[in-house]
Design a protein around this motif. Structure first.
Motif, mmCIF file in Angstrom:
data_model
loop_
_atom_site.group_PDB
_atom_site.id
_atom_site.type_symbol
_atom_site.label_atom_id
_atom_site.label_comp_id
_atom_site.label_asym_id
_atom_site.label_seq_id
_atom_site.Cartn_x
_atom_site.Cartn_y
_atom_site.Cartn_z
ATOM 1 N N ALA A 1 -8.345 -3.880 -6.052
ATOM 2 C CA ALA A 1 -8.283 -2.595 -6.752
ATOM 3 C C ALA A 1 -7.070 -2.526 -7.673
ATOM 4 C CB ALA A 1 -8.247 -1.455 -5.741
ATOM 5 N N VAL A 2 -5.929 -3.011 -7.207
ATOM 6 C CA VAL A 2 -4.718 -3.004 -8.033
ATOM 7 C C VAL A 2 -4.899 -3.919 -9.235
ATOM 8 C CG1 VAL A 2 -2.265 -3.621 -8.087
ATOM 9 C CG2 VAL A 2 -3.192 -2.373 -6.131
ATOM 10 N N ARG A 3 -5.459 -5.088 -9.012
ATOM 11 C CA ARG A 3 -5.683 -6.030 -10.117
ATOM 12 C C ARG A 3 -6.674 -5.463 -11.139
ATOM 13 N NH1 ARG A 3 -5.887 -11.469 -6.247
ATOM 14 N NH2 ARG A 3 -3.644 -11.917 -6.399
ATOM 15 N N LEU A 4 -7.734 -4.841 -10.655
ATOM 16 C CA LEU A 4 -8.720 -4.265 -11.569
ATOM 17 C C LEU A 4 -8.124 -3.116 -12.388
ATOM 18 C CD1 LEU A 4 -12.002 -4.234 -9.454
ATOM 19 C CD2 LEU A 4 -11.596 -5.490 -11.579
ATOM 20 N N ALA A 5 -7.322 -2.294 -11.748
ATOM 21 C CA ALA A 5 -6.701 -1.187 -12.467
ATOM 22 C C ALA A 5 -5.818 -1.700 -13.596
ATOM 23 C CB ALA A 5 -5.887 -0.329 -11.498
ATOM 24 N N GLU A 6 -5.057 -2.761 -13.322
ATOM 25 C CA GLU A 6 -4.204 -3.332 -14.357
ATOM 26 C C GLU A 6 -5.038 -3.998 -15.439
ATOM 27 O OE1 GLU A 6 -0.795 -4.565 -16.477
ATOM 28 O OE2 GLU A 6 -1.247 -2.947 -15.063
ATOM 29 N N ALA A 7 -6.112 -4.683 -15.050
ATOM 30 C CA ALA A 7 -6.988 -5.317 -16.047
ATOM 31 C C ALA A 7 -7.622 -4.261 -16.951
ATOM 32 C CB ALA A 7 -8.062 -6.137 -15.343
ATOM 33 N N GLY A 8 -8.071 -3.154 -16.365
ATOM 34 C CA GLY A 8 -8.641 -2.072 -17.160
ATOM 35 C C GLY A 8 -7.634 -1.509 -18.142
ATOM 36 N N ARG A 9 -6.392 -1.358 -17.685
ATOM 37 C CA ARG A 9 -5.343 -0.855 -18.581
ATOM 38 C C ARG A 9 -5.123 -1.814 -19.745
ATOM 39 N NH1 ARG A 9 -0.279 -1.485 -19.895
ATOM 40 N NH2 ARG A 9 -0.104 -3.341 -18.582
ATOM 41 N N CYS A 10 -5.081 -3.106 -19.450
ATOM 42 C CA CYS A 10 -4.867 -4.109 -20.499
ATOM 43 C C CYS A 10 -6.021 -4.117 -21.504
ATOM 44 C CB CYS A 10 -4.705 -5.494 -19.880
ATOM 45 S SG CYS A 10 -3.190 -5.717 -18.925
ATOM 46 N N LEU A 11 -7.234 -3.985 -21.004
ATOM 47 C CA LEU A 11 -8.391 -3.952 -21.902
ATOM 48 C C LEU A 11 -8.351 -2.737 -22.818
ATOM 49 C CD1 LEU A 11 -11.155 -5.046 -19.373
ATOM 50 C CD2 LEU A 11 -10.507 -6.315 -21.429
ATOM 51 N N ARG A 12 -7.887 -1.613 -22.290
ATOM 52 C CA ARG A 12 -7.824 -0.389 -23.085
ATOM 53 C C ARG A 12 -6.722 -0.447 -24.136
ATOM 54 N NH1 ARG A 12 -8.608 1.709 -17.897
ATOM 55 N NH2 ARG A 12 -6.367 2.180 -17.677
ATOM 56 N N GLN A 13 -5.613 -1.095 -23.800
ATOM 57 C CA GLN A 13 -4.430 -1.017 -24.659
ATOM 58 C C GLN A 13 -4.283 -2.174 -25.637
ATOM 59 O OE1 GLN A 13 -0.952 -0.374 -22.236
ATOM 60 N NE2 GLN A 13 -1.620 1.647 -21.553
#
Length: 319
Positions: free
Chosen positions: A263-275
């Motif tokens: 979950a932590v890794r996915l949250a960070e990956a989602g942030r990176c994809l958005r930014q």
């Protein structure tokens, strides 16, 4: 949350107001200034209830603070205090506790109704947090032994206190009332363990240690999620517990250790994809700790209902 700033008070009246209304009226301490510090005074504070505890964050230009016997008689508090030095440093003199410096980031503890003196260690003045936990929740008849003292970072329980304190004060009200109170109670008991006035094998201490170790485990996951080798064995070793004990900490949360890491890794990956629309998906996957691109695509699709590239395109299209 209560907020206050000296900015709306005439400069020549600011320190007098702070001394009488804020220092003595709110905190039960005596505030004085040296001639060396006779320039314009500035101060601000926030007061936020956290369950049955209260958190104060304070900024102020330099002055002397004393909690005298007269202050204690006039305004008894009967609380456990946990201090965090955010900037600069502070000098403390605390009766039987002697003298000590609290550098930036240091946590110190005391019983509220014991005398002390403190001044900032730098010209930057005060910037600190104070968490006050009512006696009925945490303290014992040995409260009078808790003269102001910094926590010893060599003591393992100190890391648990640091993690719980961070969870409690840096969440911006994102945790519920029940979890907030659980953290407050755990913090109080962990401080008593660290200060040597509570038995680590008591029921209250065992419960507090479980809360503290879970908090610390989550902190380690949040710090090291980008390492593909992050494992239960590593985190358990950091906490000084068995792997079985580590997994047991996560059982009541409804999310296993591995699910928490993902979950932590996915949250960070989602942030990176958005930014960062130009950053390659593979680079994001590996930087977030996934050991293969296939694994990343599989867990991302399960969580978001689409592939990472489709997710990024949907964001670009305003979907």
């Amino acid at each position: 949350m209560f907020t206050w700033s000296s900015d709306h008070i005439a400069p020549h009246e600011r320190f007098e107001h702070w001394r009488e209304v804020r220092a003595k009226g709110m905190f039960g301490v005596t505030a004085e200034r040296d001639g060396d510090h006779d320039g314009e005074f500035r101060g601000s504070l926030t007061l936020r209830p956290l369950g049955s505890a209260a958190l104060v964050e304070l900024h102020a230009t330099p002055y002397k603070v004393a909690r005298t016997q007269a202050d204690i008689v006039a305004a008894p508090s009967d609380s456990l205090c946990l201090y965090q030095q955010l900037e600069g440093g502070g000098w403390f003199e605390a009766g039987r506790g002697g003298r000590f410096i609290t550098p930036r980031g240091t946590l110190a503890t005391s019983y509220s109704d014991l005398a002390y003196n403190t001044v900032p260690a730098t010209a930057a003045g005060y910037h600190l947090r104070v968490l006050k936990i009512p006696n009925g929740l945490a303290l014992t008849k040995r409260a009078h032994e808790l003269v102001a003292s910094p926590l010893d970072e060599r003591v393992p329980v100190t890391a648990l206190i640091q993690s719980c304190f961070s969870d409690l004060v840096e969440t911006d009200n994102s945790i519920g009332a029940e979890e907030t109170e659980l953290l407050v109670e755990a913090l109080g008991q962990l401080v008593l363990i660290a200060r040597g006035v509570a038995e680590a094998r008591s029921d209250a201490s065992r419960a507090a240690l479980r809360v503290g170790r879970l908090s610390a485990a989550r902190y380690i996951i949040g710090r090291d999620f980008d390492h593909a080798a992050l494992s239960p064995a590593f985190v358990a070793g950091q906490l000084g517990i068995s792997i079985r004990h580590l997994h047991a900490l996560f059982e009541p949360t409804g999310q296993s250790f591995s699910q928490n890491v993902t979950a932590v890794r996915l949250a960070e990956a989602g942030r990176c994809l958005r930014q960062n629309a130009a950053r390659p998906v593979a680079d994001i996957a590996f930087s977030c700790g996934f050991d293969s691109l296939a694994t990343f695509h599989r867990v991302f699709r399960a969580a978001y209902g689409m592939a990472p590239g489709d997710y990024r395109r949907a964001l670009a299209e305003g979907g």
